[in-house]
Design an enzyme around this catalytic site. Sequence first.
Site, PDB file in Angstrom:
ATOM      1  N   ASP A 254      37.463  40.973  37.688  1.00  0.00           N
ATOM      2  CA  ASP A 254      36.574  39.991  37.063  1.00  0.00           C
ATOM      3  C   ASP A 254      35.441  39.608  38.026  1.00  0.00           C
ATOM      4  O   ASP A 254      35.494  39.873  39.230  1.00  0.00           O
ATOM      5  CB  ASP A 254      37.389  38.754  36.686  1.00  0.00           C
ATOM      6  CG  ASP A 254      36.781  37.965  35.540  1.00  0.00           C
ATOM      7  OD1 ASP A 254      35.644  38.272  35.139  1.00  0.00           O
ATOM      8  OD2 ASP A 254      37.453  37.056  35.035  1.00  0.00           O
TER       9      ASP A 254
ATOM     10  N   GLU B 250      29.409  39.028  39.994  1.00  0.00           N
ATOM     11  CA  GLU B 250      27.969  38.852  39.762  1.00  0.00           C
ATOM     12  C   GLU B 250      27.366  37.785  40.670  1.00  0.00           C
ATOM     13  O   GLU B 250      26.177  37.497  40.583  1.00  0.00           O
ATOM     14  CB  GLU B 250      27.723  38.421  38.306  1.00  0.00           C
ATOM     15  CG  GLU B 250      28.417  39.264  37.251  1.00  0.00           C
ATOM     16  CD  GLU B 250      29.737  38.648  36.794  1.00  0.00           C
ATOM     17  OE1 GLU B 250      30.159  37.635  37.364  1.00  0.00           O
ATOM     18  OE2 GLU B 250      30.359  39.197  35.873  1.00  0.00           O
TER      19      GLU B 250
ATOM     20  N   ASP C 275      32.908  36.874  28.246  1.00  0.00           N
ATOM     21  CA  ASP C 275      33.384  35.638  27.626  1.00  0.00           C
ATOM     22  C   ASP C 275      32.575  35.275  26.383  1.00  0.00           C
ATOM     23  O   ASP C 275      31.565  34.579  26.454  1.00  0.00           O
ATOM     24  CB  ASP C 275      33.327  34.500  28.643  1.00  0.00           C
ATOM     25  CG  ASP C 275      34.207  34.778  29.848  1.00  0.00           C
ATOM     26  OD1 ASP C 275      35.036  35.703  29.775  1.00  0.00           O
ATOM     27  OD2 ASP C 275      34.070  34.073  30.865  1.00  0.00           O
TER      28      ASP C 275
END
Length: 527
Positions: free
Chosen positions: A194, A197, A258
């Site tokens: 996950d 970024e 998400d």
Amino acid sequence: HSCVQILVPDDLIDYYVLAGPTPTDVLRRYTALTGPPLLPPKWAFGTWISSGFLVDSQDQVMARAAEIRRRGIPCDVLHLDCYWQVDGHWSDLKWDASTFPDPSAMLAALKEQGFQVCLWINPYISHRSPAFESASKKGYFLRKPDGSTYVADVWHGSYPACGIIDFTNPAAVRWFADDLRALLRQGVAVFKTDFAEGVPVDAVAHNGMRGVELHNVYTLLFNDIVSKTTREIAGHGMVWARSSFLGGQRHSAQWSGDVNASYPGMASTLRGGLSHGLSGVPFWSHDAGGFHGTPTPDLYARWSQFGALSPLVRLHGTTSRLPWDFPADAERHAVEALRLRYTLMPYLYSAAVESARTGVPMMRALLVDSPDDPAAWTADLEYRLGADLLVAPMVDPSGERDVYLPDGMWLDYWTGEPQTGGRYIRVSRPVDRIPLFVRDNALITVTEPTDAIGAEPFADLTVVSWGGGDGRTVLHDVDGDSSVVAVRTGDTLAVDVTGPARVRRVTVAPVPGRLTPTRITLNGVTL
């Protein structure tokens, strides 16, 4: 366009034009330039069921696994999200001993039940973790211009500030990979990688790169390390990644991130998946049901159907996505969709192998197979799944939508009703049925759905002739390729299989108004 402008904050740009002329040609050339896709292990095409973004424990995981098997829900992977670690210490790759007292025993027991286990990780470590101070002193994190450790708000205020592991530092890479190896040796099968970024623009890396230069490639380094370490111990290089960069198809899988639990959220997810496939990533998924919020029962059923007919499928969100936590009808519809996936698994896995070899995505915009059809370039809420299935998820609560069918004849999967292509049709479907069409005379190989796919060759296959006419296909499995050819002569349909595929039966899907063969042979033997 007569002019396209590209602005790059650098002194130079390497610019490639992949001229086609067809989308397939572009994808083939892109793959040749940036690297081939990695085929996920066979079990990865089964259902992934997540704990959700909820507090979890060893007892809860085992109870969840037992309930999945008791209810006959097809599932190959259990995903444990953030809370397998100590809250406040994410992501230091250490089990929370208070809630997971014996993870090795848990992983062994789940393996016996046919489950693989995926763990959530990210490349940040909270400043509250016991691992932070030592890693900081050793220079394992990105630094500020003044040389101090960069402690950043990578969670946008919802979690303690973290250090960002510096994957340009070989010592940091070894340290990080050693922790991954320990988990893999315990029995963990795969990691969900996950985030990644959050590289600040003014960060400084061990190799001298600044944050602006490192930002996009950082996620590729992260996934490279996890993929390489996973292959070393587990024998495959798959990751389940949120972020990636050019060449990220070498890590197998990415998911959409998400998304809100809403019909517009599902529609936007579908559009994003088609764009991702056209960007060279054939193995893509999404959080069935949406991530943020709780889907309505009908949306949960519809999104589960979309997920079941995607390259990979995972049930995950901020609230429970377990089928039994929804009303009985929604649970039944979702589980029926998963069983449909497992029934179609020989076809789906075969399409996956083809995608890994060619770079053409499993789930693809209509324009890939119909590049000369202007309408195919604008159909953004439906897709081909492999060469022979057309899927049009219901993205409106009304249960009605328009579906564009490319040239040729298409058969309704549920009724066999033929539809002439090259036009839009209006379809209405109850909540238990997703709009699904099969190319006329396609040969679709199926099997009986089981609790788990596992890694072995399919043992008991049926070839379904959709239309009862001439057709051919190639079936790919872990033990090799098989050719399947059907020839219609009068009332006889003769099917010949060459290769290791264990085809036991041939059936014909009846088409209203069309004569069905009265005699079927398989390799010369009348069935």
